[in-house]
Design a protein around this motif. Structure first.
Motif, PDB file in Angstrom:
ATOM      1  N   ILE A 333      37.535  30.439   8.410  1.00  0.00           N
ATOM      2  CA  ILE A 333      36.491  30.573   7.392  1.00  0.00           C
ATOM      3  C   ILE A 333      35.146  30.536   8.101  1.00  0.00           C
ATOM      4  CG2 ILE A 333      35.425  29.575   5.340  1.00  0.00           C
ATOM      5  CD1 ILE A 333      38.112  28.304   4.658  1.00  0.00           C
ATOM      6  N   VAL A 334      34.364  31.603   7.920  1.00  0.00           N
ATOM      7  CA  VAL A 334      33.049  31.709   8.559  1.00  0.00           C
ATOM      8  C   VAL A 334      31.991  31.756   7.471  1.00  0.00           C
ATOM      9  CG1 VAL A 334      31.569  33.055  10.083  1.00  0.00           C
ATOM     10  CG2 VAL A 334      34.034  32.938  10.520  1.00  0.00           C
ATOM     11  N   ASN A 335      31.052  30.818   7.500  1.00  0.00           N
ATOM     12  CA  ASN A 335      30.055  30.692   6.438  1.00  0.00           C
ATOM     13  C   ASN A 335      28.662  31.018   6.978  1.00  0.00           C
ATOM     14  OD1 ASN A 335      28.532  30.033   4.228  1.00  0.00           O
ATOM     15  ND2 ASN A 335      29.338  27.951   4.001  1.00  0.00           N
ATOM     16  N   GLN A 336      28.188  32.245   6.706  1.00  0.00           N
ATOM     17  CA  GLN A 336      26.810  32.639   6.992  1.00  0.00           C
ATOM     18  C   GLN A 336      26.368  32.239   8.398  1.00  0.00           C
ATOM     19  OE1 GLN A 336      25.113  32.418   2.410  1.00  0.00           O
ATOM     20  NE2 GLN A 336      24.392  30.944   3.878  1.00  0.00           N
ATOM     21  N   SER A 337      27.031  32.764   9.387  1.00  0.00           N
ATOM     22  CA  SER A 337      26.719  32.422  10.773  1.00  0.00           C
ATOM     23  C   SER A 337      26.744  33.656  11.652  1.00  0.00           C
ATOM     24  CB  SER A 337      27.720  31.382  11.295  1.00  0.00           C
ATOM     25  OG  SER A 337      27.524  30.135  10.672  1.00  0.00           O
ATOM     26  N   SER A 338      26.247  33.504  12.864  1.00  0.00           N
ATOM     27  CA  SER A 338      26.193  34.593  13.827  1.00  0.00           C
ATOM     28  C   SER A 338      27.234  34.356  14.916  1.00  0.00           C
ATOM     29  CB  SER A 338      24.791  34.668  14.447  1.00  0.00           C
ATOM     30  OG  SER A 338      24.750  35.629  15.483  1.00  0.00           O
ATOM     31  N   LEU A 339      28.088  35.359  15.147  1.00  0.00           N
ATOM     32  CA  LEU A 339      29.125  35.275  16.171  1.00  0.00           C
ATOM     33  C   LEU A 339      29.000  36.477  17.084  1.00  0.00           C
ATOM     34  CD1 LEU A 339      32.219  34.387  13.904  1.00  0.00           C
ATOM     35  CD2 LEU A 339      30.664  32.808  15.057  1.00  0.00           C
ATOM     36  N   HIS A 340      28.883  36.215  18.390  1.00  0.00           N
ATOM     37  CA  HIS A 340      28.754  37.295  19.362  1.00  0.00           C
ATOM     38  C   HIS A 340      29.698  37.044  20.536  1.00  0.00           C
ATOM     39  CE1 HIS A 340      27.042  40.279  22.050  1.00  0.00           C
ATOM     40  NE2 HIS A 340      26.885  39.332  22.969  1.00  0.00           N
ATOM     41  N   ASN A 341      30.490  38.057  20.848  1.00  0.00           N
ATOM     42  CA  ASN A 341      31.344  38.005  22.036  1.00  0.00           C
ATOM     43  C   ASN A 341      32.174  36.720  22.074  1.00  0.00           C
ATOM     44  OD1 ASN A 341      31.980  39.699  24.239  1.00  0.00           O
ATOM     45  ND2 ASN A 341      31.021  38.263  25.660  1.00  0.00           N
ATOM     46  N   SER A 342      32.818  36.409  20.962  1.00  0.00           N
ATOM     47  CA  SER A 342      33.546  35.147  20.830  1.00  0.00           C
ATOM     48  C   SER A 342      34.938  35.380  20.251  1.00  0.00           C
ATOM     49  CB  SER A 342      32.770  34.175  19.931  1.00  0.00           C
ATOM     50  OG  SER A 342      31.514  33.855  20.490  1.00  0.00           O
ATOM     51  N   ILE A 343      35.797  34.377  20.399  1.00  0.00           N
ATOM     52  CA  ILE A 343      37.136  34.417  19.805  1.00  0.00           C
ATOM     53  C   ILE A 343      37.343  33.146  19.004  1.00  0.00           C
ATOM     54  CG2 ILE A 343      39.615  34.489  20.233  1.00  0.00           C
ATOM     55  CD1 ILE A 343      39.116  36.011  22.768  1.00  0.00           C
ATOM     56  N   LEU A 344      37.635  33.306  17.717  1.00  0.00           N
ATOM     57  CA  LEU A 344      38.026  32.186  16.871  1.00  0.00           C
ATOM     58  C   LEU A 344      39.548  32.210  16.754  1.00  0.00           C
ATOM     59  CD1 LEU A 344      35.423  32.337  13.950  1.00  0.00           C
ATOM     60  CD2 LEU A 344      35.170  31.398  16.260  1.00  0.00           C
ATOM     61  N   PHE A 345      40.201  31.177  17.233  1.00  0.00           N
ATOM     62  CA  PHE A 345      41.647  31.076  17.111  1.00  0.00           C
ATOM     63  C   PHE A 345      42.008  30.665  15.683  1.00  0.00           C
ATOM     64  CE2 PHE A 345      40.879  31.247  21.514  1.00  0.00           C
ATOM     65  CZ  PHE A 345      42.058  31.465  22.206  1.00  0.00           C
ATOM     66  N   SER A 346      43.257  30.453  15.406  1.00  0.00           N
ATOM     67  CA  SER A 346      43.722  30.201  14.042  1.00  0.00           C
ATOM     68  C   SER A 346      43.070  28.956  13.435  1.00  0.00           C
ATOM     69  CB  SER A 346      45.248  30.013  14.035  1.00  0.00           C
ATOM     70  OG  SER A 346      45.886  31.122  14.613  1.00  0.00           O
ATOM     71  N   ASN A 347      42.766  29.050  12.132  1.00  0.00           N
ATOM     72  CA  ASN A 347      42.308  27.907  11.339  1.00  0.00           C
ATOM     73  C   ASN A 347      41.003  27.283  11.836  1.00  0.00           C
ATOM     74  OD1 ASN A 347      44.294  27.656   9.243  1.00  0.00           O
ATOM     75  ND2 ASN A 347      45.747  26.951  10.781  1.00  0.00           N
ATOM     76  N   VAL A 348      40.105  28.095  12.343  1.00  0.00           N
ATOM     77  CA  VAL A 348      38.786  27.598  12.750  1.00  0.00           C
ATOM     78  C   VAL A 348      37.819  27.727  11.574  1.00  0.00           C
ATOM     79  CG1 VAL A 348      36.808  28.017  14.269  1.00  0.00           C
ATOM     80  CG2 VAL A 348      39.133  28.091  15.192  1.00  0.00           C
ATOM     81  N   LYS A 349      36.963  26.731  11.421  1.00  0.00           N
ATOM     82  CA  LYS A 349      35.991  26.739  10.319  1.00  0.00           C
ATOM     83  C   LYS A 349      34.583  26.684  10.907  1.00  0.00           C
ATOM     84  CE  LYS A 349      34.795  24.451   5.963  1.00  0.00           C
ATOM     85  NZ  LYS A 349      35.125  23.321   5.040  1.00  0.00           N
ATOM     86  N   ILE A 350      33.733  27.650  10.532  1.00  0.00           N
ATOM     87  CA  ILE A 350      32.343  27.712  10.984  1.00  0.00           C
ATOM     88  C   ILE A 350      31.439  27.466   9.780  1.00  0.00           C
ATOM     89  CG2 ILE A 350      30.598  29.067  12.178  1.00  0.00           C
ATOM     90  CD1 ILE A 350      33.041  28.589  13.882  1.00  0.00           C
ATOM     91  N   GLU A 351      30.637  26.394   9.839  1.00  0.00           N
ATOM     92  CA  GLU A 351      29.738  26.070   8.732  1.00  0.00           C
ATOM     93  C   GLU A 351      28.476  26.939   8.786  1.00  0.00           C
ATOM     94  OE1 GLU A 351      30.737  24.299   6.429  1.00  0.00           O
ATOM     95  OE2 GLU A 351      32.121  22.752   7.146  1.00  0.00           O
ATOM     96  N   LYS A 352      27.537  26.725   7.861  1.00  0.00           N
ATOM     97  CA  LYS A 352      26.345  27.558   7.703  1.00  0.00           C
ATOM     98  C   LYS A 352      25.431  27.522   8.932  1.00  0.00           C
ATOM     99  CE  LYS A 352      25.621  27.475   2.679  1.00  0.00           C
ATOM    100  NZ  LYS A 352      24.665  27.073   1.628  1.00  0.00           N
TER     101      LYS A 352
END
Length: 436
Positions: A333-352
């Motif tokens: 779950i990604v909440n209003q954030s910036s992701l560049h050149n990255s890998i989120l593995f399973s069940n990762v949560k990114i807050e605002k």
């Protein structure tokens, strides 16, 4: 019948007469904290896989479907992963994956003393499957390779041993076993982790390094494992003892150049022996076209697949940031954030309002709001507090986290004061450690 059809039948006969032995007992101490409580082979890789999935997938794709995995160091996670994700083979057709722990047959030393000793202690189990060839594999490299073509080369050259080799830069030679060959690729000299001044590179400043992939004819293997087991001054290791002895005695030891892979035009191999190498190999999945292609329909990578919901992106309007060159796995779950050149593995949560660049967020981690991360590896189950900044000041980071020689920052739960050993795997376990 065409030459290609004859070649295919020839290789399929060889693969059917081959048993693969995957060496997955070592710790991988150069990976530091990544192997504090799991073996190197169980480390997550590429968003949803584990390192062990790559040699096992190579076996299945190559038609080598009799597989023994030798385990030892902190192997519970590895064994559970294999049992849950690798029960796809057809036992009725003689296909199997057997997990073999250290047999403790040697009275003085109950654990494996080296790679050759590991196979020697398991030789009765290997012999019981009546193979003609034994394919020895390191279980801790990430790569794509067709073993069938290497088997064909082994038979055509009437080899005692065939060693898969790849070119590495001379500056990295001290991390490998380096071989010298003649025009027929027969190995004439082996140097174990030599200083770069001791070797002569080719015109491209590369040397030929062993990949830790070997093929033995079964009778030759048994004879020389028994001989080696009786030597007090041996380290009982393929790379340090078995191969150098065979070369010294002028046995038929040949290099198989990794560049000769025909089916896999973009064949890839990397020894992820350090955090820096692990990090760079993961990011090579993101290049376009990919340096390491996980999406090829002709060479699938298999794994244990959790039943997870699709990734979810929350927010709308001007406050929503961008996602660029990033892999986001199931359950995230990604909440209003910036992701560049990255890998989120399973069940990762990114807050605002987070800003992540060059980040590997391993399964079950949570990144609190207003967090900024640059070139960071976040280990399983970490809860990164809101407002955290990592990667902008490496000198400051080194006081709390682990900073690698190439400036990658590694963060685990212990460094965050959140305990040490707990490793979430399933959605229910992650819910317990990160409740809503």
């Amino acid at each position: 019948m065409s030459t290609e059809e004859l070649s295919t039948r020839f290789i399929s006969r060889l693969t059917n007469e081959t048993i693969a032995v995957v060496l997955a007992g070592g710790r991988g101490s150069r990976l530091k904290m990544l192997t504090d409580w799991r073996s190197k082979h169980a480390i997550p890789f590429g968003g949803k896989f584990r390192i062990i999935d790559f040699p096992l997938s190579n076996c299945v794709n190559s038609g080598v479907r009799k597989i023994c995995v030798l385990t030892q160091y902190k192997s519970h996670l590895l064994v559970r992963h294999i049992m849950r994700g690798w029960n796809r083979l057809n036992i009725e057709m003689g296909e199997f994956i057997e997990v073999i722990p250290a047999q403790q047959w040697v009275e003085e030393n109950t654990w494996f003393q080296g790679t050759a000793d590991a196979v020697f202690q398991s030789l009765d189990i290997i012999r019981s499957h009546v193979p003609e060839f034994v394919l020895i594999l390191s279980g801790d490299h990430v790569y794509q390779m067709d073993y069938g073509e290497m088997l064909a080369a082994h038979v055509k050259k009437d080899a005692d041993i065939t060693v898969a080799c790849a070119p590495v830069n001379v500056d990295n030679a001290m991390n490998y076993s380096v071989v010298s060959v003649n025009d027929n690729y027969q190995i004439k000299k082996v140097q174990e982790k030599p200083d770069s001044s001791e070797i002569m590179p080719n015109e491209l400043n590369h040397v030929l390094a062993s990949m830790g992939v070997y093929i033995f004819s079964i009778d030759y293997l048994e004879e020389h494992l028994l001989r080696d087991s009786e030597l007090d001054n041996s380290q009982h290791d393929f790379r340090k003892d078995i191969i150098p002895y065979a070369v010294e005695k002028s046995h038929r030891v040949f290099a198989y150049p990794f560049s000769e892979q025909v089916k896999l035009k973009n064949a890839y191999w990397k020894d992820v022996g350090t955090i820096d190498e692990y990090y760079s190999a993961n990011l090579e999945v993101l290049t376009h076209p990919p340096t390491f292609n996980l999406h090829s329909p002709n060479w699938r990578i298999f794994t244990h697949e959790q039943q997870l919901p699709p990734a979810k992106f929350v927010g709308s309007g001007e406050s929503v940031y961008g996602i660029e060159n990033t892999m986001v796995s199931a359950g995230c779950i990604v909440n209003q954030s910036s992701l560049h050149n990255s890998i989120l593995f399973s069940n990762v949560k990114i807050e605002k309002n987070c800003d992540l660049s060059g980040v590997l967020a391993l399964p079950g981690s949570v990144i609190g709001e207003n967090t900024k991360l640059r070139n960071v590896v976040i280990d399983n189950g970490c809860n990164v507090p809101s407002g955290t900044v990592i990667g902008n000041d490496l000198e400051k980071d080194a006081k709390k986290y682990h900073v690698t020689p190439k400036g990658i920052v590694f963060v685990n739960r212990e460094m965050l004061g959140q305990g040490r050993r707990y490793l979430p795997h399933t959605s229910s376990e992650i819910q317990r450690i990160h409740p809503k």
